[in-house]
Design a protein around this motif. Structure first.
Motif, mmCIF file in Angstrom:
data_model
loop_
_atom_site.group_PDB
_atom_site.id
_atom_site.type_symbol
_atom_site.label_atom_id
_atom_site.label_comp_id
_atom_site.label_asym_id
_atom_site.label_seq_id
_atom_site.Cartn_x
_atom_site.Cartn_y
_atom_site.Cartn_z
ATOM 1 N N UNK A 141 16.900 58.186 42.076
ATOM 2 C CA UNK A 141 17.284 56.869 41.140
ATOM 3 C C UNK A 141 17.744 57.719 39.747
ATOM 4 N N UNK A 142 17.325 59.028 39.538
ATOM 5 C CA UNK A 142 17.665 59.870 38.153
ATOM 6 C C UNK A 142 18.414 60.767 38.149
ATOM 7 N N UNK A 143 19.240 61.201 37.399
ATOM 8 C CA UNK A 143 19.840 62.597 37.400
ATOM 9 C C UNK A 143 19.708 63.049 35.775
ATOM 10 N N UNK A 144 20.539 64.351 35.452
ATOM 11 C CA UNK A 144 20.666 64.655 34.273
ATOM 12 C C UNK A 144 21.801 65.457 33.971
ATOM 13 N N UNK A 172 24.921 74.579 24.914
ATOM 14 C CA UNK A 172 25.370 74.496 23.631
ATOM 15 C C UNK A 172 24.687 74.072 22.541
ATOM 16 N N UNK A 173 24.529 72.750 22.753
ATOM 17 C CA UNK A 173 23.683 72.080 21.896
ATOM 18 C C UNK A 173 22.106 71.856 21.961
ATOM 19 N N UNK A 174 21.876 72.391 23.064
ATOM 20 C CA UNK A 174 20.505 72.743 23.449
ATOM 21 C C UNK A 174 19.650 71.144 23.700
ATOM 22 N N UNK A 175 20.237 70.759 24.560
ATOM 23 C CA UNK A 175 19.565 69.546 24.949
ATOM 24 C C UNK A 175 19.808 69.064 26.567
ATOM 25 N N UNK A 176 19.109 68.331 27.110
ATOM 26 C CA UNK A 176 19.057 67.627 28.498
ATOM 27 C C UNK A 176 18.891 66.192 28.253
ATOM 28 N N UNK A 177 20.078 65.497 29.051
ATOM 29 C CA UNK A 177 20.000 64.231 28.769
ATOM 30 C C UNK A 177 19.709 63.564 30.381
ATOM 31 N N UNK A 178 18.720 62.857 30.620
ATOM 32 C CA UNK A 178 18.297 62.168 31.827
ATOM 33 C C UNK A 178 19.106 60.855 32.039
ATOM 34 N N UNK A 219 8.582 69.337 19.470
ATOM 35 C CA UNK A 219 9.266 68.393 20.655
ATOM 36 C C UNK A 219 10.094 67.315 19.778
ATOM 37 N N UNK A 220 11.241 67.213 20.222
ATOM 38 C CA UNK A 220 12.192 66.062 19.935
ATOM 39 C C UNK A 220 12.787 65.216 21.125
ATOM 40 N N UNK A 258 16.460 65.085 25.847
ATOM 41 C CA UNK A 258 15.344 65.937 25.533
ATOM 42 C C UNK A 258 16.010 67.366 24.845
ATOM 43 N N UNK A 259 15.411 67.405 23.791
ATOM 44 C CA UNK A 259 16.004 68.669 22.942
ATOM 45 C C UNK A 259 14.907 69.963 23.332
ATOM 46 N N UNK A 260 15.604 71.148 23.292
ATOM 47 C CA UNK A 260 15.080 72.226 23.537
ATOM 48 C C UNK A 260 13.682 72.349 22.620
#
Length: 371
Positions: free
Chosen positions: A54-57, A62-68, A101-102, A176-178
């Motif tokens: 049900x989830x992916x990412x 480059x901008x040091x982030x992951x979007x779920x 953590x951000x 989620x930011x690095x």
């Protein structure tokens, strides 16, 4: 009879006026700071695993982030989550350092959850029902990991247990930011005394300076010292962050874990630097740095009180009582502006007040020119 003011006749010494003692609320929090060293590390690129369908990412290195994100037309439950693993090297951090953590949450459900653990499964943060569309920053003590390496694992759930939560297209759940670990100079300007800046070593000559944004009349600084305080330090000011002038020097340690208010002669500056002449046995900790400046003091300086951008030459009888008089006029102008904005019409009372303000301004100018 006193002669009218004539520039250059009676120069007065620069920087020899102390302005009225400020209240705590008068101090200004700067937006930026720079330090001789910033002992921090940014997490390396993570590995990401997905549980369920049900989830992916998406990963943005480059901008040091992951979007779920949600997968279209899927419902998530407690077995659906994204686990983001950062291999952190805490070898060079100090016991007082923190993990930063951000998170930015979108479309959060009442049963959403974000769990942060170390590589041994110990929980560092467990956040439920995070506020939507707000960047949230969390700081976690990581002094226990100093000198070691460990994984930091962030797991994101967002349960959709009914058909009303399904969607024909995918949409974001959370970014989620690095993580970062250690200390930045900006920790001294975030209005949070629990986040600190400290040098990377105990060598003398380390420093941190704040930026007021533009040249101003500065007459005080307020410092929150952490647990480790210097044996000796100097407060310096500058207009260009290159050439520094000392305005205060202290040769005994300040009180740990407390605010210290320091006043000095009014001076024209943009940057205020805390120079650590002698740190002692441990790196000095500074939680916050704030400065004192206001429009009243700037105008006073430009009329001969202190060292303004173009100091006017005044007679020796100029007194700071004019500052108080100007402050009264400034307050009346502000009050009149508020009344006009509220009523949106001009009445007799407004005209009378404006007339009085103009008269007081004429008297103030006359006093300054005859001093």
């Amino acid at each position: 009879m006193k002669m009218p003011f004539k520039a250059g006749v009676w120069p007065i010494p620069k920087g020899r006026v102390k302005l009225p003692e400020p209240a705590v609320s008068d101090y200004i929090i700067p937006s930026t700071a720079t330090a001789s060293s910033e002992n921090y590390i940014m997490a390396p690129d993570p590995t990401v695993t997905v549980s369920g369908d049900a989830l992916t990412y998406s990963l943005d290195t480059t901008n040091k982030k992951i979007t779920v994100k949600y997968v279209a037309n899927k419902w998530s439950n407690s077995s659906d989550y994204v686990a983001i693993t950062f291999p952190m090297d805490f070898t060079n951090i100090l016991p007082s350092d923190t993990l930063i953590l951000k998170f930015y949450a979108y479309n959060q459900r009442s049963d959403s959850r974000t769990l942060v653990q170390d590589g041994n499964g110990n929980t560092l943060l467990d956040i439920h029902n995070m506020t939507e569309n707000v960047l949230k920053t969390y700081t976690v003590p990581v002094g226990d990991y100093a000198g070691t390496q460990t994984d930091i694992i962030i797991k994101v759930w967002d349960n959709c247990s009914s058909s009303s939560h399904s969607s024909s297209s995918s949409y974001n759940v959370m970014t989620v930011y690095y993580p970062e670990a250690g200390v930045r100079a900006l920790n001294a300007t975030d209005n949070d005394t629990s986040t600190i800046w400290h040098p990377s070593t105990t060598d003398p000559g380390k420093w941190i300076y704040i930026d007021a944004g533009a040249p101003k009349i500065i007459s005080g600084v307020r410092i929150y010292w952490g647990s480790n305080v210097p044996n000796k330090f100097t407060v310096e000011v500058s207009t260009d962050a290159t050439n520094w002038t000392p305005v205060y020097k202290q040769t005994i340690p300040p009180t740990p874990n407390a605010w210290q208010e320091i006043g000095f002669y009014a001076t024209y500056a943009r940057y205020i630097r805390i120079y650590l002449d002698d740190q002692g046995s441990d790196p000095v900790e500074i939680g916050e740095i704030q400065y004192y400046s206001s429009l009243v003091e700037r105008v006073a300086s430009e009329h001969g009180h202190g060292s303004g951008p173009e100091p006017w030459m005044r007679g020796a009888n100029v007194r700071l009582r004019y500052v108080s008089k100007f402050a009264n006029i400034q307050s009346r102008i502000s009050s009149l502006q508020r009344d006009l904005q509220k009523s949106r019409t001009v009445n007799v009372k407004h005209v009378q007040e404006l007339t009085g303000i103009v008269q007081d301004l004429k008297e103030l100018v006359k006093l300054l020119h005859m001093s």
